[in-house]
Every structure is written in structure tokens, then in C-alpha cells.
Design an enzyme around this catalytic site. Structure first.
Site, PDB file in Angstrom:
ATOM      1  N   LYS A  79      -6.807   8.487 -34.145  1.00 54.71           N
ATOM      2  CA  LYS A  79      -6.189   7.183 -33.875  1.00 54.71           C
ATOM      3  C   LYS A  79      -6.117   6.991 -32.356  1.00 54.71           C
ATOM      4  O   LYS A  79      -5.820   7.952 -31.631  1.00 54.71           O
ATOM      5  CB  LYS A  79      -4.776   7.172 -34.485  1.00 54.71           C
ATOM      6  CG  LYS A  79      -4.055   5.822 -34.425  1.00 54.71           C
ATOM      7  CD  LYS A  79      -2.671   5.923 -35.098  1.00 54.71           C
ATOM      8  CE  LYS A  79      -1.918   4.596 -35.106  1.00 54.71           C
ATOM      9  NZ  LYS A  79      -0.588   4.709 -35.738  1.00 54.71           N
ATOM     10  N   SER A 154       0.342   0.953 -39.150  1.00 52.05           N
ATOM     11  CA  SER A 154      -0.510   0.737 -38.010  1.00 52.05           C
ATOM     12  C   SER A 154      -1.763   1.613 -37.975  1.00 52.05           C
ATOM     13  O   SER A 154      -2.716   1.279 -37.284  1.00 52.05           O
ATOM     14  CB  SER A 154       0.285   0.986 -36.729  1.00 52.05           C
ATOM     15  OG  SER A 154       0.633   2.337 -36.595  1.00 52.05           O
ATOM     16  N   SER A 178       3.571   4.053 -40.917  1.00 56.72           N
ATOM     17  CA  SER A 178       2.241   3.772 -40.364  1.00 56.72           C
ATOM     18  C   SER A 178       1.139   4.725 -40.794  1.00 56.72           C
ATOM     19  O   SER A 178      -0.035   4.437 -40.554  1.00 56.72           O
ATOM     20  CB  SER A 178       2.302   3.742 -38.836  1.00 56.72           C
ATOM     21  OG  SER A 178       2.791   2.504 -38.388  1.00 56.72           O
TER      22      SER A 178
END
Lengths: 486, 479, 102
Positions: A79, A154, A178
Site C-alpha cells: 500500500k 482505504s 481499512s
């Protein structure tokens, strides 16, 4: 098989690489080709580091020749919230568009040490603020099961990339859901460990008392393998626990006889998609059939979790994001004086959701409002923690849906921040209490969209969570469905 | 220029002092002054995305040492907090400090009052925080250096117990001396390791409520502290006398124009939005640490002053001079330990030692000879083997050369002549060439005696024992 | 956009004050939008007022208590170029910003 190496799980690839059935370079090349093929549809990656990944893979092959570490040669997506030395780290924000960190996040360094290969950096909501990856400054990621729908957020890029077999696993972060919510919406496994279990050093901070790092994988076993590599004390993170890290994989024995499973009555009410309800209840039946005892519990303050979370998380974020000022790194706006420099840099650099949260957090801490908002939220946080403490007196793990719905359409919630916040209603209280929780697929809705089931454990109960998840995975009536859209 | 008698000033001081640690408070960068800009920096003290603080144990130890000396309560648990404001030298946009739960609470410092009697100035708190970097201002732009960012700081906050600029300066001197005695800070005001902000308000004498206060920042010398406070007292008094109201403001001391002026740039900075620092768990002193530090804490100026008065009966002035810096008193005591009488040791330390130390840019310990060597020199004086002036010459030479006392005295030929025959010869020589003056003396002009002594000393190049010279001359000049 | 106007929990002045504290330059449209959004969120947060929080201690952290401490050792080498590599503007080894008025 060789043309579809990217379909492998970590544990399959691990074994095959050790047997030298194929090389790490071949596996990496397969993933990179898959990325080229599906990225035009998904936009899961913000940076693809093809040549770097192939160099890492070649090094992994040399290590594989003489007794290799756990993740040697395994392509893992990162990420874009994790600092990667020498590789752009944007946090999906204009303000960090060209930022190249001179250091690695601790978990990135650990994966490097364990021989992992990094095909690139994954899309996300800007500064991890969002539940759909629509808040990325570089365009949304699409759900591989239906390109008109969001992958969740997210860590939407991480979930989509794993679901679409662009990498074997990915790193995510979870502040209010997330990791788990996008894992649910994309049909993969994601675990948010106990707060303090995994180092946060080098993870761009959103809300420091809530943020945790965790893996997104294709199987429960792969999550166990990843957890072992990620967890453990870090002298660079003062909040990181020194507790020893167990061999999570070794505990996956399918044995859940007499295990007490609590089902909170507050989590099966209004607004939930019926198919989600029925899929979770079917899974509970399978656990019972395996000998577990399922019983109702109560988490009476969970209805206050979203309000509490949005005060605490935004307050911390308002301070964490103050460093983006155009002085030392990142975007700098044209300005004649200092006041303009700050105001314009931050106006141009941050997207609307980030601004909204900075504003809310600044307000909650400001003179005259601190007690009524921030401090009050901290007190409610105490009550939410106590709910879980009481619940774990009566059960070993708690099972809930991960999200009240399957993947929603792009744009469906962007105009109503509160509705977007409420999509994390089942995951947020876990972060407030600092507990570990996992999301795994437990079926599909009428449109073929994955449904997620959440298993919550007591502090440092990653082992028992993974054991229950593994049992559920073994008893699954139908195999994991490949995403239809890619 | 103190307040006119109808008004009374109330002053509280906030002192920031850098701690003498090797590394910074939250990272492994050197805590060192004088490097080129942005050299002692890393991702942590630069506030890069994702970095986290890890606390330096030494900072806890030094702070406890100060807290114990200042009679503060040492909190078993204290909490770090974020103080939020924007400024280019503040990399994270917040400063890690302590707010609701500081490490040291209460306490006091004893300051010598105007009448010589010690006065207690109460402390509110002592807390730990990180320093910011440094801005320098050019006509076109400002430049930022983060070498100092993350240097460990103590903030020592006094109660508003001070009532004049002189008293404020005395408190600061005492505090600085204490920190230097404790080897906690070098107290260097020029380099910014000891900085002071003053809160000044003025009220009608006898009033119990405090007036609106002005915070004056940027006071980087004792002289400026006194001047700025006096300036501010006069300004506020004038406002009150004219029937006006003093505004609560932050002022900056402008050293060139010798006046305070309101700050413009931090107008939004008043709401610091403190909240607990989530990246650092609460600070707990390991069991036994406070007691271990208490057992090792060195003597402080007030205790030393009392001891010097009691043991040596020195004058208040001598005590003041000898205790201002720890090394000076240490040297004085080392001379006594080496066998020098305390009066001689005090005189020598106050004159020769301080002269040599002040003339040097080295620390005292390196600027002057070891106490044992100085003691040897002073014993030669006591035994009349060299003159006091000879000893001073030798001492000055030893400071430069680093040679020992015996070698220096002999190399410079300073050994005193006490042999009567040799001195008598010199006297005869002088008297035989000054026959006119001898006649005048014998005629009753006795003031000329000094002249003869001088000539004899000159003839012997100063080595003759003056006592013997006197005796011999008296005898020879007798009618 | 047409909105059900939530009860105003924060005025435009409030929005501007908070934006100044947060150093965000906003145009009039953004101010209005934020006033609406923040009011809606703050109205939702009113929910917390249903709770009796008397005697409930706040929770600021959920990790283990007692901060770890490092030894006072210099472990970092001077690294000016690494620090300055991302600088938007520099002069020699300094970071450069528009002139600060004190």
C-alpha cells in the site's frame, strides 16, 4: 500451470519455489504480466516497479539456492502508505506526489529481509481516509468483481490487487476497517492485528492510536504466514509490543471443538443487506457443526463507535497532517509570504475528504470544544473497550458481518460523507478497543459480489482468530470464485 | 526605572534549557552545537512521514536530578502531549511536550535576596520537551536549519514570585548556576542553551488580583532580561497611570532598539490544541531510579554557600564569587585539600585563577595548572622562598606552558635570596652610589627609605627577600 | 447542492477560524460546503450526549503502558543530502522559505 503462476497462494508458491519448479524471476514476471493485463481496468497500482522487482527476484533466486527465508521470491504489493526507500511514496495525495523516502518502513524492511519481491505501490484513499478508494488523488480503483463498483477502502488497491491475482499478497493498514472492509468487498482475507502487534514505523500516520498494519491474502494460511513475518517488537516504535510472536501457521489445525463464539445482537439490525445476514448465519451454522458453541452476546456501546471514532481519528489526524507544509518535502505552492505558503500548499495538496477531516479534528481539539468533543469521545472509548472485555469473559471470539453491504457503486456515497462513514460501522469499534480482527469471504450475493465475515479476538488473540477462520475456510461449501471482471 | 511606588510588578519566568546529552531526545542524532546546517538530522527529527519518537533515557535521569534539587515532586507517571502550531522550524507542525501531567511538579529555588538572606522562589513545574530548529532571516527569504530540532529541553516555570528586574536576574543566575553544578546544562545563553521568556504584569500596590500580562520572548542575556523587564514595567505603569488598560500580548525583545514590540506572526498560535501524544506511552521511571539519582546528586550553590560561611568564615562577597561556578569552588577546595590555608586559597582563586580563566577561551580546568601545582607554588611563598609577585609571574607562565611549579620557578630564576651577606653586599653598593640621598635621610627625610628598598630590589632583580632587605637597610642607615 | 440544512452546529465564522488554525486556504464555496458537512457530522456526534460519562476515565491509548527508552547513544551519521533531497527550495545546506515576519 506456468502461464498462470500469478494464481498461486503464498504457501503453494513457497513450496514450489523451494522445489525449484519455477524461479522467483518467472513468478515475478507472471505477476508483472498480469499487472499489465488488468491494470487498465483496475487502477490498483500507483507505481509499478518492474525492473526493481526483477532485480529482487533474481536475488531471491540466489538465496533460494541455499536455504531461503519464509517469503523468498514471493511478490507482495505494498500500500502506498508505507515508506519505501528510494521508491516514491505518495499516500495517494498530491501533497506527496513526488516524495521519495530515504528510509524503509519497518515492515517493508522485514519483508525485504524475508526475501519478498515488491512489484509496486498500491492505490488507496488519500492518507487512508475513506472507505471506497475514491478519495485517491490519482483516480479510484475498481472492484475486480464489478468494475462499476468500489473495492472498498482505504486499502482498496491492496484488496483489488490480491483479488485480481496481481500479487500473491499485499500490505494494508487499518484505522477503522481499512483492511477488513476492502477485503470483504473484494473477497480476500485481511487481518487487522492487535494494536501494538506490528510496528507502525514508516507508515504514514493517519490516527496514531488506531492505525495498525496487516496483510491481505488469498487464504487464511497465507495471512498466518504473513503475520509471522510482520509482527514483533521494533525499537523504532515506542508503542510496539515486545511479546514473542507465535507460529500462527502451526496453530491452523482445524480444531474448534467447544470454542465459544459470541454473536453481538447489536450487529444484526437495521440497514443490513439480507444476503449478508444469511451468509454470516450460514457460516455460524458450519462452525457449530464443527463443534463450536455459538451464543448471543451484547456490545451495548457499539452504536456510539462511529461518532467516537470520527472525533478521535480526526483529532489525531489534524496533528499528523500538520507536517505537510511545503517546507522540507512534498508539494509547495507559489507564495509571497509564509502564511500564503501554508494555506495554499495545503489547499492545493489535500483533497476534499482530507480537508474535511482536518477541519473536524482541529475543531474537536480547539479551545472551548476539547472537553465537549475530544475528551468526551475518549471517555466513550473507555466504555467501548469495557464492552469487549465483558464479552470476552463469555466467549473466545466474536463473529459479525464485516460490512453491512457488498460492494457499492462508484459515486454512490461520495456526496454524503456520513453515509460513507457508516459503511465501517462493524469494524470501527475494534480499532477503538485495539483488538485483532479478520475478514474473510463467506459467500456471494445475487450479483456475484463477495460477502465478508469478521472474526474478532481478544488482545493478542490472532492465533485463535486464524484457527477459526481456517476451520471456516476448510468447511466452505463452494470454492473461492475468481473475479468476473478481469 | 522601577515601577513608581503606587504600582507593583509581578513577574514569572519560563526558562528553557538544553540538556547535556550525547544524542537528541527522540532519535539517535548528535545533540551538538556548531555543525553546518542540516547535518545532525534524520527522518525522525525532520518530521518525515511515518516516523516515530523513541525517548532518550538520559533525559529522564537529568530531569529527575533537577527536580530533586529544586524540591519538586517527581511524578511516577507523566504524559507527553502534542502542542500544535505551524512554524517553519517546527518540522512536525507540533512539538512533543508535556502538558497536563509533567514530570516535576512544584518545588522552589533559593535565591540570595537583597539583604543576603535566602529567598524561596516557588516553581510551578518542570517538564520535558523537544527543541525546534532555527530560522535565520535574510532580506529576501528565511532559511531553516534543523540541527537543533529534537534537542532535549527542560522548561522550568516559576510562580509569579518575582517583583523586580533585579530579582528576576538573581533568580536566573541562581538557576543557571544550579543547572551547571548539576552538569545538566551548559547554560550557554549565546548559543541558546539557556533561554528565558518573562511574563510581566503590573498592578496597584496592595491589589491581590494579577493584571493582564505581557509575555516577552527572545531574552538571551541577563542584561536583556533586566532591560526588557524594566522597559515593560515602565510601559505598563505608564498605561495604567494614564487610565488605560494593558492588553494581554506577546512581545519580542528587540536588542538593537532596546524595546519590546508586539509579535505579528503568531497571531493564530494562541490555540495550541494540546492532546496526549499517541506515539509515546506514558513515561514511568523504573523502580529505584529516583532514589539512585538522589544518592548521586551533586552539591548545589545554596548548600555550598552555607558550608563556606560555616567552615571558612568567608565574606559574603568571597562566597558569591567562589560559588558562582562550580569549577571555581571545586578548585578553591582542591587548594585547601592540598594544604593551602583557606584565606590564601580564597584570595588566590578569586584573583589569579579567575583572571587566568577569564583570559582563556578554554574551560577553567584546562586554562589553569592543576591545583597540586598551584599549592606547591603557594607553599613556596609561605616559606619565603619566592615572593608573592614571583608566584604570580610563575603562575601566569605555568598557565601558558603547562610546566610544573618547581621547574617554572627555577627556569624564571624566581627563587628568593634571603642570604644576609649577599643582601648586605647589594645594600652597600646602593648606599655607596647614593651618598646625597643617604645624607638627606640621616638629616630626617625618612620617606627616602622606600627609595633605598626599591634600588636594592632592582639591583637584585627582585629576588631579594624584602623582609631581610628592610632589616639590613635599617641597620646600615642608622646614624 | 440542494441539501436538507442540518441544524447549524458551526457558523461560517467558526469554519474560517478552524481553517486558519489548520492553515487551509478555502474559497467561499468550500467554506459553505464544509459548514454544511461539519454541521451534519457534529449533529450525528450529538448522539454521545445520550451517555452518562460521570466517573468514566478517558482512554487515549490502547497499547502497553510505560514508554520504552533508548540509551543516550549517537547512532546517526550526518546526512545533509538525504535530508535535503526532497526540499522544494534550498540554499546551500539550508531549507529556504518565504521571508518570515516576526
Amino acid at each position: 500451470m506456468n502461464n498462470e503462476l500469478f494464481r498461486l497462494t503464498i504457501s503453494q508458491a513457497q513450496a514450489a519455489l523451494r522445489r525449484r519448479e519455477f524461479s522467483a524471476v518467472e513468478l515475478t514476471r507472471a505477476c508483472l504480466e498480469r499487472i499489465s493485463a488488468v491494470e487498465p481496468k483496475l487502477n490498483a497500482f500507483l507505481t509499478v516497479a518492474e525492473s526493481e522487482a526483477l532485480i529482487q527476484a533474481a536475488a531471491a533466486d540466489r538465496r533460494l539456492a541455499n536455504g531461503a527465508p519464509a517469503l523468498c521470491g514471493i511478490p507482495i504489493g505494498i500500500k502506498d502508505i508505507f515508506a519505501t526507500r528510494g521508491m516514491r511514496t505518495t499516500c495517494a495525495s498530491r501533497i506527496l506526489e513526488n516524495f521519495v523516502p530515504p528510509f524503509d518502513a519497518t515492515v517493508v524492511a522485514r519483508l525485504r529481509e524475508a526475501g519478498a519481491v515488491f512489484p509496486g505501490k498500491l492505490n488507496m484513499d488519500e492518507f487512508a481516509m475513506g472507505s471506497s478508494t475514491e478519495n485517491s488523488a490519482f483516480g479510484p480503483t475498481r472492484n475486480p468483481y464489478d468494475l462499476a463498483r468500489v473495492p472498498g477502502g482505504s486499502s482498496g488497491g491492496s484488496a483489488a490487487a490480491v483479488a485480481a491475482d496481481e500479487c500473491l499478497a499485499a500490505l494494508g493498514t487499518d484505522t477503522g476497517g481499512s483492511i477488513r472492509q476492502p477485503a470483504a468487498l473484494c473477497g480476500v482475507v485481511g487481518i487487522k492485528p492487535t494494536y501494538s502487534r506490528v510496528s507502525r514505523y514508516g507508515v504514514v500516520a493517519f490516527a496514531s492510536s488506531l492505525d495498525q498494519v496487516g496483510p491481505l491474502t488469498k487464504t487464511v494460511r497465507d495471512s498466518a504466514i504473513m503475520m509471522r513475518a510482520l509482527a514483533g517488537v521494533d525499537p523504532r516504535d515506542s508503542t510496539c509490543s515486545a511479546r514473542p510472536v507465535p507460529d500462527y501457521e502451526a496453530a491452523l489445525n482445524g480444531e474448534i471443538k467447544n470454542l465459544r463464539i459470541g454473536v453481538p445482537k447489536e450487529f444484526f439490525v437495521e440497514g443490513m443487506q439480507p444476503v449478508v445476514d444469511s451468509a454470516v448465519r450460514a457460516a455460524l451454522k458450519r462452525l457449530e457443526a464443527d463443534g463450536a458453541a455459538v451464543g448471543e452476546i451484547s456490545l451495548p456501546h457499539s452504536q456510539y463507535a462511529v461518532a467516537t471514532y470520527y472525533l478521535i481519528a480526526t483529532a489525531e489526524a489534524s496533528a499528523n497532517l500538520a507536517r505537510y507544509d511545503g517546507v522540507r518535502y512534498g508539494l509547495r505552492a507559489e507564495a509571497d509570504d509564509l502564511s500564503e505558503l501554508y494555506g495554499r500548499t495545503r489547499a492545493q495538496g489535500f483533497g476534499p475528504e482530507v480537508k474535511r477531516r482536518i477541519m473536524l479534528g482541529t475543531f474537536a481539539l480547539s479551545s472551548g470544544y476539547y472537553d465537549a468533543y475530544y475528551l468526551k469521545a475518549q471517555r466513550v472509548r473507555t466504555l467501548i473497550r469495557r464492552d469487549f472485555e465483558a464479552a470476552f469473559g463469555a466467549c473466545d471470539v466474536i463473529v459479525t458481518p464485516t460490512s453491512p453491504t457488498t460492494a457499492f457503486r462508484l459515486g454512490e456515497k461520495t456526496q454524503d460523507p456520513l453515509q460513507m462513514y457508516l459503511s465501517d460501522i462493524f469494524t470501527i469499534s475494534v480499532n477503538l478497543a485495539g483488538l485483532p480482527a479478520l475478514s474473510m469471504p463467506c459467500g456471494y450475493d445475487g450479483n456475484g459480489l463477495p460477502i465478508g465475515l469478521q472474526i474478532i479476538g481478544p488482545a493478542f488473540g490472532e492465533g485463535v482468530i486464524l484457527r477459526v477462520a481456517d476451520a471456516l475456510e476448510r468447511s466452505a461449501p463452494v470454492p473461492r470464485r475468481r473475479p468476473a471482471a478481469v | 526605572m522601577a515601577a513608581s511606588s503606587a504600582y507593583e510588578a509581578v513577574i514569572g519566568l519560563e526558562v528553557h534549557t538544553q540538556l547535556l546529552t550525547r544524542s537528541k531526545i527522540f532519535c539517535g542524532c548528535a545533540n551538538a552545537f556548531g555543525a553546518p546546517p542540516n547535518h545532525h538530522v534524520c527522518p525522525v527529527c525532520m518530521g518525515m512521514p511515518g516516523v516515530l519518537p523513541v525517548f532518550n533515557r538520559r533525559v529522564l535521569e537529568l530531569t529527575i536530578r533537577v527536580g530533586l534539587t529544586a524540591h519538586s515532586q517527581i511524578a511516577e507517571r507523566s504524559v507527553f502531549a502534542r502542542k500544535n502550531y505551524f512554524y517553519p522550524d517546527l518540522p512536525k507542525g507540533y512539538q512533543i511536550s508535556q502538558y497536563e501531567r509533567p514530570l516535576c511538579v512544584g518545588g522552589y529555588i533559593e535565591v540570595p535576596g537583597a539583604d543576603g538572606a535566602p529567598r524561596k522562589i516557588r516553581l510551578t513545574r518542570i517538564h520535558i520537551e523537544e527543541d525546534a530548529g532555527k530560522n535565520i532571516h535574510r532580506p529576501e527569504a528565511s532559511l531553516v536549519d534543523f540541527n537543533r530540532s529534537g534537542a532535549p529541553l527542560l522548561e522550568i516555570v516559576s510562580e509569579p514570585d518575582l517583583h523586580s528586574a533585579e530579582e528576576a536576574a538573581a533568580y536566573l543566575r541562581e538557576l543557571r548556576a544550579m543547572l551547571r553544578y548539576l552538569e545538566v546544562s551548559d547554560g550557554n545563553m549565546e548559543e541558546g542553551s539557556f533561554r528565558c521568556d518573562a511574563n510581566v504584569s503590573v498592578r496597584p500596590r496592595g491589589a491581590s488580583e494579577l493584571g493582564a500580562k505581557t509575555e516577552i520572548k527572545n531574552l538571551n542575556s541577563f542584561k536583556f532580561v533586566e532591560k526588557a523587564i524594566n522597559h515593560e514595567i515602565a510601559r505598563q505603569t505608564a498605561v495604567l497611570q494614564a487610565g488605560g488598560k494593558v492588553e494581554q500580548q506577546t512581545h519580542l525583545w528587540d536588542a538593537e532598539r532596546e524595546e519590546t514590540r508586539p509579535m505579528r506572526s503568531k497571531e493564530y498560535a494562541h490555540d495550541y490544541r494540546y492532546f496526549p501524544e499517541p506515539d509515546l506511552p506514558e513515561l514511568q521511571a523504573p523502580p529505584g531510579l529516583v532514589e539512585a539519582i538522589r544518592a548521586q546528586t551533586p552539591e548545589v550553590p545554596s548548600a555550598r554557600r552555607a558550608r563556606y560561611a560555616r567552615d571558612f568564615g568567608l565574606s559574603a562577597y568571597a562566597i558569591e564569587v567562589l560559588t558562582q561556578e562550580r569549577e571555581v569552588g571545586d578548585y578553591f577546595e582542591a587548594l585547601i585539600k592540598a594544604g593551602v590555608h583557606h584565606k590564601a586559597a580564597a584570595n588566590w582563586t578569586m584573583s589569579e585563577v579567575l583572571r587566568a580563566a577569564n583570559a582563556s577561551d578554554q574551560p577553567l580546568i584546562r586554562a589553569i595548572p592543576a591545583a597540586a601545582q598551584t599549592a606547591t607554588l603557594l607553599k613556596l611563598v609561605e616559606q619565603n622562598r619566592i615572593s608573592l609577585n614571583g608566584a604570580k609571574t610563575a603562575f601566569a607562565a605555568m598557565c601558558k606552558s603547562g610546566q610544573d611549579a618547581a621547574a617554572t620557578v627555577s627556569a624564571l630564576g624566581l627563587a628568593q635570596v634571603s642570604d644576609e651577606a649577599a643582601i648586605a653586599e647589594a645594600c652597600d653598593l646602593v648606599l655607596s652610589t647614593e651618598t646625597d640621598k643617604v645624607a638627606e635621610y640621616r638629616a630626617g627625610h625618612e620617606k627616602l627609605f622606600g627609595f633605598f628598598v626599591g634600588r636594592v630590589m632592582k639591583t637584585t632583580q627582585g629576588k631579594a627577600n624584602p623582609k631581610v632587605v628592610n632589616e639590613v637597610l635599617k641597620r646600615k642607615l642608622a646614624p | 447542492m440542494p441539501v436538507r440544512m442540518a441544524e447549524t452546529k458551526i457558523g461560517l465564522d467558526g469554519v474560517r477560524h478552524v481553517a486558519r488554525l489548520a492553515r487551509l486556504e478555502l474559497d467561499a464555496e468550500q467554506e459553505a460546503r464544509l459548514q454544511h458537512d461539519l454541521s451534519a457530522i457534529l449533529e450525528y456526534i450529538e448522539k454521545l450526549n445520550e451517555l452518562d460519562l460521570g466517573g468514566v476515565e478517558p482512554t487515549a491509548q490502547v497499547g502497553e503502558a510505560g514508554t520504552p527508552m533508548r540509551d543516550d547513544v549517537v547512532t546517526n551519521q550526518p546526512a545533509a543530502e538525504a535530508a535535503l533531497a526532497n526540499a522544494p527550495a534550498r540554499e546551500g545546506f539550508w531549507f529556504k522559505v518565504p521571508k518570515i515576519i516576526e
